[in-house]
Design a protein around this motif. Structure first.
Motif, short mmCIF file in Angstrom:
data_model
loop_
_atom_site.label_atom_id
_atom_site.label_comp_id
_atom_site.label_asym_id
_atom_site.label_seq_id
_atom_site.Cartn_x
_atom_site.Cartn_y
_atom_site.Cartn_z
N ARG A 131 0.80 -1.22 0.00
CA ARG A 131 0.00 0.00 0.00
C ARG A 131 0.84 1.28 0.00
NH1 ARG A 131 -5.08 -1.20 2.41
NH2 ARG A 131 -5.52 0.97 1.91
N CYS A 132 2.12 1.19 0.25
CA CYS A 132 2.94 2.41 0.36
C CYS A 132 4.11 2.39 -0.62
CB CYS A 132 3.52 2.56 1.76
SG CYS A 132 2.38 2.21 3.11
N CYS A 144 4.39 4.02 -4.31
CA CYS A 144 4.53 5.48 -4.45
C CYS A 144 5.82 5.97 -3.78
CB CYS A 144 3.35 6.21 -3.83
SG CYS A 144 1.83 6.04 -4.78
N HIS A 145 6.24 5.26 -2.75
CA HIS A 145 7.40 5.72 -1.97
C HIS A 145 8.65 4.90 -2.27
CE1 HIS A 145 5.31 8.68 0.53
NE2 HIS A 145 4.29 7.86 0.53
N ALA A 156 7.39 14.24 -6.09
CA ALA A 156 6.10 14.16 -5.42
C ALA A 156 6.19 13.48 -4.06
CB ALA A 156 5.10 13.42 -6.31
N MET A 187 -0.06 11.83 9.46
CA MET A 187 -0.19 11.85 8.00
C MET A 187 -1.22 10.81 7.54
SD MET A 187 1.34 13.67 5.77
CE MET A 187 1.48 13.78 3.99
N SER A 190 -2.69 13.84 4.23
CA SER A 190 -3.06 13.49 2.85
C SER A 190 -3.02 11.99 2.57
CB SER A 190 -2.17 14.25 1.86
OG SER A 190 -0.82 13.92 2.06
N MET A 191 -2.33 11.20 3.40
CA MET A 191 -2.32 9.74 3.18
C MET A 191 -3.61 9.08 3.69
SD MET A 191 0.60 9.06 1.69
CE MET A 191 0.30 10.63 0.88
C1 HEC Z 1 -0.69 7.02 -4.54
C2 HEC Z 1 0.65 7.21 -4.07
C3 HEC Z 1 0.90 7.08 -2.57
C4 HEC Z 1 0.62 6.02 -1.75
C5 HEC Z 1 -0.07 4.72 -2.12
C6 HEC Z 1 1.13 6.36 -0.44
N1 HEC Z 1 1.70 7.61 -0.46
FE1 HEC Z 1 2.52 8.59 1.11
N2 HEC Z 1 2.84 10.24 -0.05
C7 HEC Z 1 2.59 10.32 -1.42
C8 HEC Z 1 2.92 11.66 -1.89
C9 HEC Z 1 2.78 12.15 -3.32
C10 HEC Z 1 3.41 12.37 -0.76
C11 HEC Z 1 3.94 13.81 -0.70
C12 HEC Z 1 2.84 14.81 -0.86
C13 HEC Z 1 2.05 14.93 0.40
O1 HEC Z 1 2.62 15.17 1.46
O2 HEC Z 1 0.81 14.77 0.31
C14 HEC Z 1 3.33 11.46 0.37
C15 HEC Z 1 3.71 11.79 1.66
C16 HEC Z 1 3.78 10.89 2.71
C17 HEC Z 1 4.29 11.21 4.03
C18 HEC Z 1 4.82 12.57 4.49
C19 HEC Z 1 6.29 12.64 4.24
C20 HEC Z 1 6.90 13.91 4.77
O3 HEC Z 1 8.10 14.13 4.53
O4 HEC Z 1 6.22 14.68 5.46
C21 HEC Z 1 4.21 10.06 4.76
C22 HEC Z 1 4.65 9.90 6.22
C23 HEC Z 1 3.65 9.04 3.90
N3 HEC Z 1 3.40 9.58 2.67
C24 HEC Z 1 3.44 7.74 4.30
C25 HEC Z 1 2.77 6.79 3.52
C26 HEC Z 1 2.46 5.47 4.00
C27 HEC Z 1 2.86 4.91 5.35
C28 HEC Z 1 1.75 4.85 3.00
C29 HEC Z 1 1.14 3.48 3.01
C30 HEC Z 1 0.14 3.22 4.02
C31 HEC Z 1 1.66 5.80 1.89
N4 HEC Z 1 2.28 6.96 2.26
C32 HEC Z 1 1.05 5.54 0.68
C33 HEC Z 1 2.06 9.32 -2.21
C34 HEC Z 1 1.60 8.08 -1.75
#
Ligand code: HEC
Length: 108
Positions: free
Chosen positions: A37-38, A41-42, A48, A66, A71-72
């Motif tokens: 799930r993460c 994208c990461h 982004a 988050m 936004s997550m």
């Molecule tokens: C569809 C793509 C996508 C998925 C799936 C996704 N992320 Fe993200 N995530 C992003 C993007 C793009 C950003 C940066 C923009 C924002 O902060 O919204 C971000 C930002 C973050 C941040 C903030 C990082 C910071 O430096 O502040 C965290 C923590 C994070 N994601 C955790 C997760 C985790 C844990 C999961 C799985 C449960 C996840 N994300 C799933 C696209 C995704």
């Protein structure tokens, strides 16, 4: 009398876990959430999304916020707040203190 004892017992049972630390129950399940799930994208640092290695350096509360209200959260509507807190502890490698009704999450 019997009923009262049973009620006390069940109340104790219901309230006891909230007072105790909650170690991540199923590390494999939490790891699967991160991979499925993460990671897509990461995967790597780009404009982004930060790479997982960068996410892991954040404080667990920042990751949890988050996921729970940032936004997550739109990407994880099916995960409970406590599961999100477990993901945050798993990624950061640091425990999270109790928050409201949610018990502390520890690594082990
Ligand atoms: C569809 C793509 C996508 C998925 C799936 C996704 N992320 Fe993200 N995530 C992003 C993007 C793009 C950003 C940066 C923009 C924002 O902060 O919204 C971000 C930002 C973050 C941040 C903030 C990082 C910071 O430096 O502040 C965290 C923590 C994070 N994601 C955790 C997760 C985790 C844990 C999961 C799985 C449960 C996840 N994300 C799933 C696209 C995704």
């Amino acid at each position: 009398m019997k009923l009262a004892a049973a009620t006390l017992l069940s109340l104790g049972f219901l309230t006891a876990p909230a007072a105790l630390a909650d170690p991540i129950r199923d590390v494999a399940a939490v790891n699967a959430i991160v991979e499925q799930r993460c990671a897509m994208c990461h995967m790597e640092e780009d404009d982004a999304a930060p790479a997982l290695g960068t996410v892991k350096k954040l404080e667990p509360a920042a990751i949890a916020d988050m996921l729970i209200s940032g936004s997550m959260s739109a990407l994880t509507p099916d995960l409970t707040p406590q599961m999100k807190r477990e993901v945050a502890v798993f990624l950061s490698g640091k425990p999270l203190p109790a928050s409201g009704d949610l018990p502390e999450v520890t690594l082990k």
